[in-house]
Write a protein that holds these residues in place. Structure first.
Motif, mmCIF file in Angstrom:
data_model
loop_
_atom_site.group_PDB
_atom_site.id
_atom_site.type_symbol
_atom_site.label_atom_id
_atom_site.label_comp_id
_atom_site.label_asym_id
_atom_site.label_seq_id
_atom_site.Cartn_x
_atom_site.Cartn_y
_atom_site.Cartn_z
ATOM 1 N N CYS A 194 46.190 35.038 39.625
ATOM 2 C CA CYS A 194 47.672 35.151 39.416
ATOM 3 C C CYS A 194 48.410 36.546 39.347
ATOM 4 N N SER A 195 47.872 37.203 40.206
ATOM 5 C CA SER A 195 47.777 38.833 40.643
ATOM 6 C C SER A 195 48.112 38.582 41.652
ATOM 7 N N ILE A 196 48.631 39.111 42.533
ATOM 8 C CA ILE A 196 48.848 39.795 44.008
ATOM 9 C C ILE A 196 48.645 41.056 44.104
ATOM 10 N N PRO A 197 47.218 41.598 45.171
ATOM 11 C CA PRO A 197 46.635 40.563 45.602
ATOM 12 C C PRO A 197 45.702 40.206 44.506
ATOM 13 N N PRO A 198 45.356 38.653 45.785
ATOM 14 C CA PRO A 198 44.354 37.647 44.135
ATOM 15 C C PRO A 198 43.158 39.195 42.771
ATOM 16 N N GLY A 199 42.579 38.651 42.341
ATOM 17 C CA GLY A 199 41.677 39.551 41.985
ATOM 18 C C GLY A 199 41.614 38.747 40.312
ATOM 19 N N MET A 200 43.198 39.202 40.035
ATOM 20 C CA MET A 200 42.905 38.949 37.861
ATOM 21 C C MET A 200 43.139 37.109 37.879
ATOM 22 N N SER A 201 42.875 37.171 36.133
ATOM 23 C CA SER A 201 43.148 35.697 35.769
ATOM 24 C C SER A 201 43.618 36.011 34.794
ATOM 25 N N SER A 242 47.364 36.220 29.078
ATOM 26 C CA SER A 242 48.469 37.069 30.262
ATOM 27 C C SER A 242 47.155 37.014 31.595
ATOM 28 N N CYS A 243 48.030 37.482 32.054
ATOM 29 C CA CYS A 243 47.431 37.950 33.814
ATOM 30 C C CYS A 243 46.420 39.351 33.605
ATOM 31 N N SER A 244 45.523 39.764 33.963
ATOM 32 C CA SER A 244 44.456 40.792 33.193
ATOM 33 C C SER A 244 43.229 40.423 34.256
ATOM 34 N N CYS A 245 42.415 41.467 34.182
ATOM 35 C CA CYS A 245 40.805 41.957 34.655
ATOM 36 C C CYS A 245 40.145 40.945 34.123
#
Length: 245
Positions: A194-201, A242-245
């Protein structure tokens, strides 16, 4: 006896602190099959509310396969149980029988509430700052987006939609030892980053509880089955991600 009472005390404490969603079901199972255990009681409203965490949704409970722990046919009077549950019965999240949508969409449906083409709700702070000058302390400042207001709105709307985390609702069969037997659970959509750049979910950030019945069968010191009965429990359901680490 002492161990069981301590486990029940820990259970109530964890739920009041808003922690240990899995411990809630694990200790329920443990107390149910321990000799001389006492029924677990929950207040009718407002006390058993596990907080949102990565441990939601609730894992499947490993049940004792013996039919002696199943409610008899005489205890499965749906009209009587529906009346006993009263206002706690929520037809949106509870099903006495298998809902028809669970047949055609067993993996669930994505729920995205929209308003003017973007997710409904308060605009995240990072969306508000899109297009503004970029600062690196007091030493460097990069210019913002030199585009008109309409284009900037489109960029913000796209980023808002891209980083939004919808809830996927799917109907789950809890088994005959729960009533209602079917519950609509929420899961965070994780088909992509869900993030830019990818990595978070997408991760749970909001949940609600629903009151349902659990068939409870304690054993005495000799391992003999005591009187079984329906008890109220609070079942947590994810309602926001929510988009988070």
């Amino acid at each position: 006896m002492i161990v069981v009472r301590m486990n029940l005390l820990i259970l109530v404490t964890l739920i009041k602190l808003g922690e240990g969603t899995h411990a809630f079901l694990d200790l329920l199972k443990e107390a149910e099959y321990e000799p001389n255990s006492e029924p677990i009681t929950f207040h009718r409203r407002g006390t058993s509310r596990p907080a949102p965490s990565d441990k939601l949704p609730v894992l499947d409970l490993i049940e004792n396969p013996s039919s002696m722990f199943d409610p008899p046919e005489s205890e499965l009077n749906h009209r009587k149980l529906r009346k006993a549950l009263g206002r706690d019965f929520d037809s949106e999240y509870m099903g006495i029988g298998r809902p028809i949508i669970a047949v055609f969409q067993p993996n669930g449906t994505v729920t995205v509430k929209k308003r003017k083409g973007r997710p409904k709700g308060r605009r995240p702070d990072y969306i508000q700052n899109v297009g503004k000058p970029i600062r690196y302390g007091n030493q460097m400042r990069l210019p913002g987006l030199n585009v008109n207001r309409r284009t900037k709105r489109k960029i913000k709307k796209y980023m808002w939609n891209y980083t939004h985390c919808p809830v996927v609702y799917a109907w789950k069969d809890l088994g005959i030892r729960f009533w209602p037997q079917w519950i609509k659970e929420g899961h965070c959509y994780n088909g992509r980053s869900c993030s830019i750049p990818p990595g978070m979910s997408c991760r749970p950030t909001g949940s609600e509880t629903r009151t349902i019945f659990r068939w409870h069968c304690p054993l005495n010191k000799k391992g003999q089955l005591m009187k079984c009965k329906w008890i109220r429990i609070q079942y947590p359901i994810i309602t926001e991600c929510s988009c988070s680490c």
